[in-house]
Design a protein around this motif. Structure first.
Motif, PDB file in Angstrom:
ATOM      1  N   GLU A 128       0.868  -1.180   0.000  1.00 21.25           N
ATOM      2  CA  GLU A 128       0.000   0.000   0.000  1.00 21.25           C
ATOM      3  C   GLU A 128       0.901   1.225   0.000  1.00 21.25           C
ATOM      4  OE1 GLU A 128      -3.422   0.169  -0.052  1.00 21.25           O
ATOM      5  OE2 GLU A 128      -3.395  -2.013  -0.340  1.00 21.25           O
ATOM      6  N   GLU A 129       0.736   2.094  -0.999  1.00 22.33           N
ATOM      7  CA  GLU A 129       1.600   3.266  -1.107  1.00 22.33           C
ATOM      8  C   GLU A 129       0.817   4.406  -1.743  1.00 22.33           C
ATOM      9  OE1 GLU A 129       6.165   3.967  -2.505  1.00 22.33           O
ATOM     10  OE2 GLU A 129       4.895   2.882  -3.925  1.00 22.33           O
ATOM     11  N   SER A 130       1.011   5.598  -1.229  1.00 24.91           N
ATOM     12  CA  SER A 130       0.387   6.773  -1.835  1.00 24.91           C
ATOM     13  C   SER A 130       1.257   7.247  -2.997  1.00 24.91           C
ATOM     14  CB  SER A 130       0.243   7.891  -0.806  1.00 24.91           C
ATOM     15  OG  SER A 130       1.514   8.428  -0.477  1.00 24.91           O
ATOM     16  N   VAL A 131       0.685   8.066  -3.846  1.00 24.30           N
ATOM     17  CA  VAL A 131       1.431   8.617  -4.974  1.00 24.30           C
ATOM     18  C   VAL A 131       2.581   9.481  -4.466  1.00 24.30           C
ATOM     19  CG1 VAL A 131       1.268  10.142  -6.982  1.00 24.30           C
ATOM     20  CG2 VAL A 131      -0.546   8.477  -6.546  1.00 24.30           C
ATOM     21  N   VAL A 132       2.326  10.255  -3.432  1.00 28.67           N
ATOM     22  CA  VAL A 132       3.368  11.111  -2.859  1.00 28.67           C
ATOM     23  C   VAL A 132       4.517  10.256  -2.327  1.00 28.67           C
ATOM     24  CG1 VAL A 132       3.874  12.737  -0.999  1.00 28.67           C
ATOM     25  CG2 VAL A 132       1.785  13.005  -2.351  1.00 28.67           C
ATOM     26  N   ALA A 133       4.199   9.199  -1.602  1.00 31.58           N
ATOM     27  CA  ALA A 133       5.237   8.313  -1.073  1.00 31.58           C
ATOM     28  C   ALA A 133       5.994   7.633  -2.217  1.00 31.58           C
ATOM     29  CB  ALA A 133       4.627   7.275  -0.142  1.00 31.58           C
ATOM     30  N   ALA A 134       5.294   7.298  -3.285  1.00 31.81           N
ATOM     31  CA  ALA A 134       5.947   6.679  -4.441  1.00 31.81           C
ATOM     32  C   ALA A 134       6.940   7.636  -5.087  1.00 31.81           C
ATOM     33  CB  ALA A 134       4.910   6.227  -5.461  1.00 31.81           C
ATOM     34  N   MET A 135       6.565   8.915  -5.200  1.00 31.60           N
ATOM     35  CA  MET A 135       7.489   9.906  -5.755  1.00 31.60           C
ATOM     36  C   MET A 135       8.743  10.003  -4.898  1.00 31.60           C
ATOM     37  SD  MET A 135       6.897  11.417  -8.618  1.00 31.60           S
ATOM     38  CE  MET A 135       7.934  12.867  -8.459  1.00 31.60           C
ATOM     39  N   ARG A 136       8.561  10.001  -3.582  1.00 31.81           N
ATOM     40  CA  ARG A 136       9.717  10.062  -2.686  1.00 31.81           C
ATOM     41  C   ARG A 136      10.593   8.819  -2.853  1.00 31.81           C
ATOM     42  NH1 ARG A 136       6.100  12.241   2.119  1.00 31.81           N
ATOM     43  NH2 ARG A 136       6.323  14.464   1.748  1.00 31.81           N
ATOM     44  N   GLN A 189      -2.369   2.802 -10.418  1.00 33.31           N
ATOM     45  CA  GLN A 189      -2.127   3.041 -11.839  1.00 33.31           C
ATOM     46  C   GLN A 189      -1.122   4.174 -12.042  1.00 33.31           C
ATOM     47  OE1 GLN A 189      -5.681   3.862 -14.068  1.00 33.31           O
ATOM     48  NE2 GLN A 189      -4.579   4.305 -15.941  1.00 33.31           N
ATOM     49  N   VAL A 190      -1.261   5.244 -11.282  1.00 32.07           N
ATOM     50  CA  VAL A 190      -0.326   6.371 -11.379  1.00 32.07           C
ATOM     51  C   VAL A 190       1.068   5.932 -10.953  1.00 32.07           C
ATOM     52  CG1 VAL A 190       0.235   8.657 -10.449  1.00 32.07           C
ATOM     53  CG2 VAL A 190      -2.112   8.128 -11.110  1.00 32.07           C
ATOM     54  N   ILE A 191       1.153   5.150  -9.895  1.00 31.76           N
ATOM     55  CA  ILE A 191       2.456   4.675  -9.419  1.00 31.76           C
ATOM     56  C   ILE A 191       3.102   3.766 -10.466  1.00 31.76           C
ATOM     57  CG2 ILE A 191       3.616   3.272  -7.659  1.00 31.76           C
ATOM     58  CD1 ILE A 191       1.463   4.393  -5.668  1.00 31.76           C
ATOM     59  N   ASP A 192       2.316   2.900 -11.109  1.00 34.91           N
ATOM     60  CA  ASP A 192       2.856   2.064 -12.195  1.00 34.91           C
ATOM     61  C   ASP A 192       3.450   2.934 -13.297  1.00 34.91           C
ATOM     62  OD1 ASP A 192       2.041  -0.258 -10.897  1.00 34.91           O
ATOM     63  OD2 ASP A 192       0.239  -0.520 -12.133  1.00 34.91           O
ATOM     64  N   GLU A 193       2.730   3.993 -13.662  1.00 35.13           N
ATOM     65  CA  GLU A 193       3.201   4.894 -14.713  1.00 35.13           C
ATOM     66  C   GLU A 193       4.444   5.672 -14.261  1.00 35.13           C
ATOM     67  OE1 GLU A 193       0.179   7.126 -16.907  1.00 35.13           O
ATOM     68  OE2 GLU A 193      -1.318   5.739 -16.110  1.00 35.13           O
ATOM     69  N   LEU A 194       4.477   6.077 -12.998  1.00 35.29           N
ATOM     70  CA  LEU A 194       5.664   6.763 -12.473  1.00 35.29           C
ATOM     71  C   LEU A 194       6.875   5.838 -12.507  1.00 35.29           C
ATOM     72  CD1 LEU A 194       4.170   8.723  -9.445  1.00 35.29           C
ATOM     73  CD2 LEU A 194       5.257   9.728 -11.469  1.00 35.29           C
ATOM     74  N   GLU A 195       6.687   4.586 -12.106  1.00 35.75           N
ATOM     75  CA  GLU A 195       7.790   3.632 -12.137  1.00 35.75           C
ATOM     76  C   GLU A 195       8.292   3.419 -13.560  1.00 35.75           C
ATOM     77  OE1 GLU A 195       6.348   0.158 -10.022  1.00 35.75           O
ATOM     78  OE2 GLU A 195       7.157   0.936  -8.141  1.00 35.75           O
ATOM     79  N   ALA A 196       7.366   3.319 -14.505  1.00 34.63           N
ATOM     80  CA  ALA A 196       7.765   3.161 -15.913  1.00 34.63           C
ATOM     81  C   ALA A 196       8.537   4.391 -16.388  1.00 34.63           C
ATOM     82  CB  ALA A 196       6.529   2.930 -16.783  1.00 34.63           C
ATOM     83  N   LEU A 197       8.087   5.567 -15.991  1.00 36.92           N
ATOM     84  CA  LEU A 197       8.755   6.812 -16.365  1.00 36.92           C
ATOM     85  C   LEU A 197      10.180   6.855 -15.805  1.00 36.92           C
ATOM     86  CD1 LEU A 197       8.745   9.721 -17.523  1.00 36.92           C
ATOM     87  CD2 LEU A 197       7.712  10.439 -15.350  1.00 36.92           C
ATOM     88  N   PHE A 198      10.330   6.529 -14.527  1.00 38.36           N
ATOM     89  CA  PHE A 198      11.656   6.539 -13.913  1.00 38.36           C
ATOM     90  C   PHE A 198      12.567   5.492 -14.558  1.00 38.36           C
ATOM     91  CE2 PHE A 198       9.809   9.257 -10.763  1.00 38.36           C
ATOM     92  CZ  PHE A 198      10.860   9.891 -10.122  1.00 38.36           C
ATOM     93  N   ASN A 199      12.036   4.310 -14.837  1.00 40.19           N
ATOM     94  CA  ASN A 199      12.841   3.273 -15.488  1.00 40.19           C
ATOM     95  C   ASN A 199      13.262   3.697 -16.892  1.00 40.19           C
ATOM     96  OD1 ASN A 199      13.218   1.021 -13.646  1.00 40.19           O
ATOM     97  ND2 ASN A 199      10.992   0.840 -13.680  1.00 40.19           N
ATOM     98  N   GLU A 200      12.355   4.328 -17.612  1.00 42.12           N
ATOM     99  CA  GLU A 200      12.669   4.827 -18.954  1.00 42.12           C
ATOM    100  C   GLU A 200      13.783   5.874 -18.885  1.00 42.12           C
ATOM    101  OE1 GLU A 200      10.356   7.966 -21.685  1.00 42.12           O
ATOM    102  OE2 GLU A 200       9.251   6.085 -21.359  1.00 42.12           O
ATOM    103  N   GLN A 201      13.692   6.775 -17.936  1.00 43.58           N
ATOM    104  CA  GLN A 201      14.709   7.804 -17.790  1.00 43.58           C
ATOM    105  C   GLN A 201      16.043   7.211 -17.325  1.00 43.58           C
ATOM    106  OE1 GLN A 201      14.578  10.981 -18.844  1.00 43.58           O
ATOM    107  NE2 GLN A 201      12.608  10.339 -19.677  1.00 43.58           N
ATOM    108  N   TYR A 202      15.983   6.141 -16.546  1.00 38.44           N
ATOM    109  CA  TYR A 202      17.216   5.479 -16.131  1.00 38.44           C
ATOM    110  C   TYR A 202      17.914   4.861 -17.344  1.00 38.44           C
ATOM    111  CZ  TYR A 202      20.613   2.547 -13.794  1.00 38.44           C
ATOM    112  OH  TYR A 202      21.801   1.963 -13.405  1.00 38.44           O
ATOM    113  N   GLN A 203      17.140   4.280 -18.259  1.00 39.92           N
ATOM    114  CA  GLN A 203      17.735   3.716 -19.477  1.00 39.92           C
ATOM    115  C   GLN A 203      18.392   4.815 -20.311  1.00 39.92           C
ATOM    116  OE1 GLN A 203      18.184   0.461 -20.042  1.00 39.92           O
ATOM    117  NE2 GLN A 203      17.262   0.272 -18.008  1.00 39.92           N
TER     118      GLN A 203
END
Length: 132
Positions: free
Chosen positions: A67-75, A109-123
């Motif tokens: 269980e994670e909030s969007v804000v916590a996911a960004m952090r 769903q937002v957290i999934d998209e944030l994770e994909a965004l961060f992974n894409e930027q890491y690549q």
């Protein structure tokens, strides 16, 4: 004894007034966004400082809680990927957080998209590190 009165610049007073009018979730979002911007600025300052050889950084190992909030996911993601260029994330991350806060998009769903965004930027970071 009362604490001394501190005179803040106008822009800081305005920001404090707006912050005090927000509900708790929006305050948390504003704080997370401010942290994000501070990290972005620190990263820019580090990039502009002269340095030696570029060392490729691996992402941190911070697992996603059940269980994670969007804000916590960004952090969590900004701590996991401190090497990522924050400028590249800013627009998309802001729109994802807005979609959640104002349009009701589900947090998972937002957290999934944030994770994909961060992974894409890491690549992108890896590609740029290997081919400066």
């Amino acid at each position: 004894m009362l604490p001394p009165v501190v005179s803040l610049p106008r822009e800081q007073r305005l920001l404090l007034r707006m912050f005090s009018r927000l509900d708790a979730p929006r305050r948390a979002s504003l704080q997370a966004f401010a942290e994000f911007l501070c990290q972005q600025q620190e990263q820019e300052e580090q990039r502009s400082a002269p340095s030696g050889a570029v060392e490729i950084q691996a992402p941190g190992d911070i697992p996603r809680p059940e269980e994670e909030s969007v804000v916590a996911a960004m952090r969590r993601l900004t701590r996991t990927f401190p090497m990522i260029d924050r400028d590249a994330l800013l627009d998309r991350a802001t729109s994802l957080m807005t979609a959640h806060m104002l349009q009701g998009q589900p947090a998972a769903q937002v957290i999934d998209e944030l994770e994909a965004l961060f992974n894409e930027q890491y690549q992108i970071y890896l590609n740029q590190s290997h081919h400066p």
